[in-house]
Design an enzyme around this catalytic site. Sequence first.
Site, short mmCIF file in Angstrom:
data_model
loop_
_atom_site.label_atom_id
_atom_site.label_comp_id
_atom_site.label_asym_id
_atom_site.label_seq_id
_atom_site.Cartn_x
_atom_site.Cartn_y
_atom_site.Cartn_z
N HIS A 98 -14.49 12.57 -20.50
CA HIS A 98 -15.28 12.61 -21.77
C HIS A 98 -16.94 12.32 -21.18
O HIS A 98 -17.51 11.65 -21.39
CB HIS A 98 -15.27 11.25 -22.68
N GLU A 143 -5.81 8.79 -25.63
CA GLU A 143 -4.95 7.91 -24.96
C GLU A 143 -4.17 7.03 -26.06
O GLU A 143 -2.79 6.98 -25.66
CB GLU A 143 -5.82 6.65 -24.44
S1 SF4 Z 1 -6.91 2.10 -17.44
FE1 SF4 Z 1 -7.34 3.63 -15.71
S2 SF4 Z 1 -8.54 5.37 -17.03
FE2 SF4 Z 1 -8.72 3.58 -18.21
S3 SF4 Z 1 -10.59 2.61 -17.67
FE3 SF4 Z 1 -8.71 1.61 -16.25
S4 SF4 Z 1 -8.94 2.57 -14.63
FE4 SF4 Z 1 -10.09 3.84 -15.96
#
Ligand code: SF4
Length: 286
Positions: free
Chosen positions: A41, A129
């Site tokens: 993003h 997500e």
């Molecule tokens: S879960 Fe993975 S992609 Fe999401 S903020 Fe944490 S490190 Fe980044």
Amino acid sequence: MKEIIFSKYTGFCSGVKRCINLTEREILKNKKVFALGELVHNEQEIKRLSSLGLITINNIQEINTKEDNSVLVIRAHGIEKNILEEINKKIKNFINGICPIVEKNQKIVYEYSNKGYNIIIYGDIEHPEIKALISYINPDVKYFTINSIEETKKLNFLPKDKILLIAQTTKEIKEYEKIIESLKKRFKDLKISYSICKETILREKDTKILAQKADCIVIIGGKNSANTKKLVNIAKNYNQNVVLINSESELNLKEFKNYNKIGIISGASTPKWLVEKIVKKLNLLS
Ligand code: SF4
């Protein structure tokens, strides 16, 4: 003399960094590299990757599935289960750049919904997500997405129902803690997944500290990034002077003339090179 205070948490989070590194490795091998949806993003980073050769597509039909030299990269936020299954069947070369933490959450939702647990997600239903996470829920159970403690009022589960509570990895920890406490009182069989990413929590904490130390805070990140917007809201609770920018051209040096301590933090989808470019321009003030 101006002082620029950096947060330790500038640049990509580890999940996004991993995905970008995998992509660049393929580009360097002279492959034709495709990304299904925006890889990150951040408009500036997308422009940089496109200039290196990355092609963003919105549908797997846009890729020649048999071509040896083509590779499809799946972003850190993941994609819906049915699309992944289709890719597995049809695409010869693909790299799953999903962040391991995001993938673990998909497995949790899959496992619990298969055991008959209804799912409550603290997350944004429009976020990639969460769209992907929902696709792993067994259709025999119910699910709800909520964005705040207020929205827990609309949940119409019975106290005896089996419930799994899970959060989007980049959601606000304080709000999640409130939601957990409230739902603990309502449901007897409540399982909680502490799924907010540690890197997100540390970035939030540092934003709060920095906002109290500095005269002004510059938050660097995409305007369409939920994670960056959240940092802006946190900083605003402690400092009136919060500036959100996504490129050095948006930085108006005149705005900073009266500030001696300038705090810098970035969203998890902001590249370090962009932060450095902006800081270089800010240094002209000294
Ligand atoms: S879960 Fe993975 S992609 Fe999401 S903020 Fe944490 S490190 Fe980044």
